[in-house]
Design an enzyme around this catalytic site. Structure first.
Site, PDB file in Angstrom:
ATOM      1  N   LYS A  71       0.802  -1.226   0.000  1.00  0.00           N
ATOM      2  CA  LYS A  71       0.000   0.000   0.000  1.00  0.00           C
ATOM      3  C   LYS A  71       0.838   1.281   0.000  1.00  0.00           C
ATOM      4  CE  LYS A  71      -4.228  -1.738   2.167  1.00  0.00           C
ATOM      5  NZ  LYS A  71      -5.249  -1.425   3.174  1.00  0.00           N
ATOM      6  N   ASP A 108      -9.882   3.289   2.457  1.00  0.00           N
ATOM      7  CA  ASP A 108     -10.042   2.696   3.793  1.00  0.00           C
ATOM      8  C   ASP A 108     -10.742   3.664   4.747  1.00  0.00           C
ATOM      9  OD1 ASP A 108      -8.898   0.221   3.197  1.00  0.00           O
ATOM     10  OD2 ASP A 108      -6.872   0.910   3.654  1.00  0.00           O
TER      11      ASP A 108
END
Ligand code: ATR
Length: 279
Positions: A71, A108
C-alpha cells in the site's frame, strides 16, 4: 457474470494474496449486476510492485486494489493521488484513466466511516473525542477519516509509543498520545473507541482492556473481523455500548473501486456479508 473480449478486468495485488476476500466480494457484485468483467487475485512480489502497477494500462486493465505489503510502495507508481491517499501515505485503489495514467486513492477511511454510519447511525462525530488503539496502517486511515468527520480530539495509544507519536505528529494538534499501560483511563471521555490492533483476532493474543470508565453512550468499533464478534465487542455490547464489527469496513472500502472500474455503484447488503463470511 459474463466475460467477453470487451470485458473489464480489475483485481487485487498482494503478497501473499491468497487470504484476500476481495475476489469473493467483487465476484458477488459482478454476478449480482451481471457485468461483463472479472476481478482477479494477482500475487505480486514486493520487488515487482512498481512494474506490476505500470503494466496495468499496457494490459488494458481497468485498475486494481493494492493490499499488504504494497500500500505504501504503490504511492510512488501513481501519476496522480487523491488528497486522502497522500495524507494516509498509502494507496489501496488504482484506477487506469482513458489516457493510461494511474490514479491512486485510499478508500479505507471512506470504508471505515460508511460502515460506522450504517451500523451506528446515532453516533455524532462532533460530540466527544475518540480513542484509537494501535498506530499501524489501518490506524492511519481511521485517524484521517475521524479528523475529516469533525471529531474534536483523538487519543492514540499503542504498544510502541514512537509509532503513536509519529502518527500524532502528522495530525498535530488534533491528536494526543497516551502510554499503552494507561489505555483504560483514556476511555473516560470517549464517544468512540476503535481497536485497530490485531489483538483479539483468531490466533493473536487477546486485547486486555478494562472498559469500566468508558461512557455508556460511546460507540465501540473493531477492525478485526475474524471472529466477527471479538471479545472487545462482546464485552462492550454486554454493558450496553453500540458496537460496530470490522467486516463492513472491508466491504465499503471496495465500493469506490468497483464503481470506477465497472460503472455500477454496488451496495453493502446482508447477502454480501453472508457471501464473504461463508468463504
Ligand atoms: P496494520 O498496518 O494493518 O494496521 P500493523 O502495522 O502490523 O498492521 O499494526 C498492527 C497494530 O497492532 C500495531 O499498532 C501493533 O502495535 P506496535 O506498533 O507496537 O507493533 C499492534 N499490536 C500487534 N500485536 C500487539 C501486541 N501483542 N500487543 C499490543 N499491540 C499489538
Amino acid at each position: 457474470m459474463t466475460l467477453t473480449a470487451k470485458g473489464k478486468i480489475a483485481g487485487v495485488m498482494g503478497w501473499p494474496v491468497r487470504h484476500s476476500r476481495s475476489p469473493q466480494l467483487h465476484g458477488h457484485w459482478l454476478r449480482l449486476h451481471n457485468i461483463d468483467g472479472s476481478y482477479i487475485p494477482m500475487p505480486v512480489r514486493p520487488a515487482d510492485i512498481q512494474q506490476a502497477l505500470r503494466a496495468l494500462p499496457v494490459l488494458g486493465m481497468a485498475g486494481t486494489n493494492v493490499t499488504l505489503p504494497h500500500k505504501q510502495a504503490a504511492l510512488a507508481a501513481m501519476d496522480n493521488v487523491t488528497d486522502t491517499a497522500q495524507r494516509i501515505g498509502a494507496v489501496n485503489t488504482v484506477i487506469v484513466g482513458a489516457d493510461g495514467k494511474l490514479s491512486g486513492d485510499n478508500t479505507d477511511a471512506y470504508g471505515f466511516m460508511e460502515n460506522l454510519r450504517q451500523l451506528a447511525p446515532g453516533w455524532q462525530p462532533g460530540a466527544a473525542p475518540a480513542v484509537i488503539l494501535g498506530a499501524g496502517g489501518a490506524a492511519q486511515a481511521i485517524c484521517v477519516a475521524l479528523q475529516d468527520a469533525g471529531v474534536p480530539r483523538l487519543t492514540i495509544t499503542n504498544r510502541t509509543a514512537a509509532r503513536a507519536q509519529a502518527l500524532a505528529a502528522a495530525l498535530d494538534p488534533f491528536c494526543q498520545v497516551v502510554p499503552w499501560p494507561e489505555r483504560a483511563a483514556a476511555l473516560a471521555d470517549a464517544g468512540l473507541l476503535v481497536n485497530t490492533t490485531s489483538l483479539g483476532m483468531a490466533g493473536a493474543p487477546p486485547l486486555d482492556l478494562d472498559l469500566t470508565r468508558l461512557p455508556p453512550d460511546a460507540v465501540v468499533a473493531d477492525i478485526v473481523y475474524t471472529p466477527l464478534e471479538t471479545a472487545l465487542l462482546a464485552a462492550a455490547g454486554q454493558r450496553g455500548n453500540v458496537v460496530v464489527d470490522g467486516l463492513g469496513m472491508l466491504l465499503h472500502q471496495a465500493r469506490p473501486g468497483f464503481r470506477a472500474w465497472f460503472g455500477v455503484d454496488p451496495q453493502v447488503t446482508p447477502a454480501l456479508r453472508a457471501a464473504v463470511l461463508a468463504d
